[in-house]
Write an enzyme that holds these catalytic residues in place. Structure first.
Site, PDB file in Angstrom:
ATOM      1  N   SER A  73      -8.423 -20.858   7.960  1.00  0.00           N
ATOM      2  CA  SER A  73      -8.033 -22.266   7.814  1.00  0.00           C
ATOM      3  C   SER A  73      -6.894 -22.702   8.720  1.00  0.00           C
ATOM      4  O   SER A  73      -6.597 -23.900   8.798  1.00  0.00           O
ATOM      5  CB  SER A  73      -7.665 -22.559   6.351  1.00  0.00           C
ATOM      6  OG  SER A  73      -8.813 -22.586   5.549  1.00  0.00           O
ATOM      7  N   LYS A  76      -7.680 -25.369  11.142  1.00  0.00           N
ATOM      8  CA  LYS A  76      -7.726 -26.767  10.727  1.00  0.00           C
ATOM      9  C   LYS A  76      -6.584 -27.592  11.320  1.00  0.00           C
ATOM     10  O   LYS A  76      -6.710 -28.814  11.459  1.00  0.00           O
ATOM     11  CB  LYS A  76      -7.726 -26.849   9.198  1.00  0.00           C
ATOM     12  CG  LYS A  76      -8.943 -26.183   8.568  1.00  0.00           C
ATOM     13  CD  LYS A  76      -8.817 -26.060   7.056  1.00  0.00           C
ATOM     14  CE  LYS A  76     -10.014 -25.303   6.467  1.00  0.00           C
ATOM     15  NZ  LYS A  76      -9.897 -25.086   5.011  1.00  0.00           N
ATOM     16  N   TYR A 200     -18.066 -25.582  11.546  1.00  0.00           N
ATOM     17  CA  TYR A 200     -16.931 -25.277  10.659  1.00  0.00           C
ATOM     18  C   TYR A 200     -16.781 -23.771  10.463  1.00  0.00           C
ATOM     19  O   TYR A 200     -15.687 -23.207  10.626  1.00  0.00           O
ATOM     20  CB  TYR A 200     -17.122 -25.985   9.318  1.00  0.00           C
ATOM     21  CG  TYR A 200     -16.113 -25.587   8.274  1.00  0.00           C
ATOM     22  CD1 TYR A 200     -14.809 -26.087   8.313  1.00  0.00           C
ATOM     23  CD2 TYR A 200     -16.450 -24.730   7.233  1.00  0.00           C
ATOM     24  CE1 TYR A 200     -13.874 -25.724   7.350  1.00  0.00           C
ATOM     25  CE2 TYR A 200     -15.524 -24.366   6.268  1.00  0.00           C
ATOM     26  CZ  TYR A 200     -14.240 -24.861   6.337  1.00  0.00           C
ATOM     27  OH  TYR A 200     -13.319 -24.498   5.388  1.00  0.00           O
ATOM     28  N   TYR A 252      -2.558 -25.395   0.275  1.00  0.00           N
ATOM     29  CA  TYR A 252      -3.403 -25.729  -0.877  1.00  0.00           C
ATOM     30  C   TYR A 252      -2.521 -26.024  -2.093  1.00  0.00           C
ATOM     31  O   TYR A 252      -1.518 -26.717  -1.971  1.00  0.00           O
ATOM     32  CB  TYR A 252      -4.409 -24.605  -1.153  1.00  0.00           C
ATOM     33  CG  TYR A 252      -5.121 -24.126   0.078  1.00  0.00           C
ATOM     34  CD1 TYR A 252      -5.864 -25.002   0.849  1.00  0.00           C
ATOM     35  CD2 TYR A 252      -5.024 -22.808   0.507  1.00  0.00           C
ATOM     36  CE1 TYR A 252      -6.524 -24.585   1.995  1.00  0.00           C
ATOM     37  CE2 TYR A 252      -5.678 -22.382   1.657  1.00  0.00           C
ATOM     38  CZ  TYR A 252      -6.421 -23.275   2.391  1.00  0.00           C
ATOM     39  OH  TYR A 252      -7.048 -22.847   3.527  1.00  0.00           O
ATOM     40  N   VAL A 270      -7.102 -17.718   4.780  1.00  0.00           N
ATOM     41  CA  VAL A 270      -7.421 -16.606   3.888  1.00  0.00           C
ATOM     42  C   VAL A 270      -7.616 -15.291   4.634  1.00  0.00           C
ATOM     43  O   VAL A 270      -7.808 -14.249   4.010  1.00  0.00           O
ATOM     44  CB  VAL A 270      -8.651 -16.911   3.001  1.00  0.00           C
ATOM     45  CG1 VAL A 270      -8.368 -18.074   2.076  1.00  0.00           C
ATOM     46  CG2 VAL A 270      -9.897 -17.140   3.841  1.00  0.00           C
TER      47      VAL A 270
END
Length: 318
Positions: A73, A76, A200, A252, A270
């Site tokens: 992530s 992103k 993605y 998160y 992760v």
């Protein structure tokens, strides 16, 4: 060579990174590696790396600083940067800017908010951002643009996508498929779901070392420009806004805890990596594969907390 304030700070940084890396290598509490992506479940939880690149380009490195890992992530941050360059503030019609307070793959908020993801760093939001980058392109073209952007930022064309990790994600990404289809039903996604998910999964599977990642994040620490070249990546205002979203949403439902303990904008993945930004000071990358309950690197967060305390880098003051 005369002793200057800069040389003393550099020596203090080298010492801090070296000592923190040694301490983290010996700690028994390493968290749990991500098991829902089979390839990540095989990563050795004993690995650790910490790299800091300061404003002058000095690199302080400790541990496995050259070992590539799946950034997941953290990608992103860079897809958000690309999408803002393409669409500007029109992007915010597709995704919000608020902390989620929910797990990164939750579908609950999408149901309550008519398919609009809460922010670009949860999975649903990053899928929506990916869909925007994909617009009017073939998946291979969009993915190539993302990969080239990271290679450009890090000044390293050796960065690649880990095909095994990407395939592993595609085989097991049922929740992401559910999120994407749900958003497609509201018209948030405009491209074929399989195309968007393919891009993605592959950009999350990009592999980088902490040295490469810290280099790629330098523009965010220096008002949108690479201080080594002066080349502008984004405007100062946009860099500040990306950092703000990293601070509030980058971990998160653990984002508040990270801001409380570390006090820097950051984005986790992760795969166990974290990219952190000390504005005006340095770009920082840390990697420890074991995760905490929120899906963030357990020792990575502890290492960054120790670093910011020793260097006085918290944006909230020393």
């Amino acid at each position: 060579m005369p002793v200057t304030a800069a040389s003393l700070e550099r020596a203090a940084l080298d010492s801090a990174v070296r000592e923190i890396a040694a301490e983290m290598a010996d700690r028994p509490d390493r968290g749990t590696v991500a098991s829902y992506i089979p390839e990540l479940a095989e990563v050795d939880p004993g690995r650790f790396a910490l790299v800091v690149i300061d404003a002058d380009g000095h690199v302080a490195a400790g541990g496995d600083s050259e070992a590539p890992f799946s950034i997941q992530s953290i990608s992103k941050v860079f897809t958000l940067t690309l999408a803002l360059g393409m669409a500007g503030d029109r992007l915010w019609a597709k995704v919000g800017r608020e902390p989620s307070g929910s797990p990164f793959n939750s579908i609950v908020q999408l149901e309550n908010e008519k398919g609009i993801p809460r922010n670009p760093f949860i999975n649903a939001g990053a899928i929506a951002v990916t869909d925007l980058i994909l617009a009017r392109r073939q998946p291979r073209e969009a993915l190539g643009e993302i990969l080239r952007f990271l290679q450009f930022l890090s000044d390293d064309t050796s960065i690649v996508i880990d095909a095994a990790v990407a395939a592993s994600e595609q085989r097991t990404g049922f929740r992401n498929a559910a999120l994407a289809n749900y958003m497609r039903s509201f018209g948030v996604l405009e491209n074929p779901v399989d195309f968007t998910l393919g891009v993605y999964f592959h950009h999350c599977a990009i592999a980088m070392s902490c040295r490469q990642l810290a280099q790629a994040g330098r523009f965010l620490a220096h008002l949108g420009a690479n201080p080594a070249t002066g080349m502008r990546v984004v405007s100062p205002e946009r860099a500040r806004r990306i950092n703000a979203i990293m601070l509030t949403c980058g971990h998160y439902d653990g984002s508040g805890e990270f801001a409380y303990r570390v006090g820097l904008p950051g984005k986790s993945g992760v795969g166990g990596g974290i990219l952190a930004v000390a504005p005006g000071k340095a770009s920082v990358a840390v990697w420890s594969p074991g995760l905490d309950a929120a899906g963030n690197s357990h020792l990575g967060r502890i290492a960054l907390e120790k670093l910011t305390r020793r260097m006085g880098w918290s944006i909230f003051g020393t």
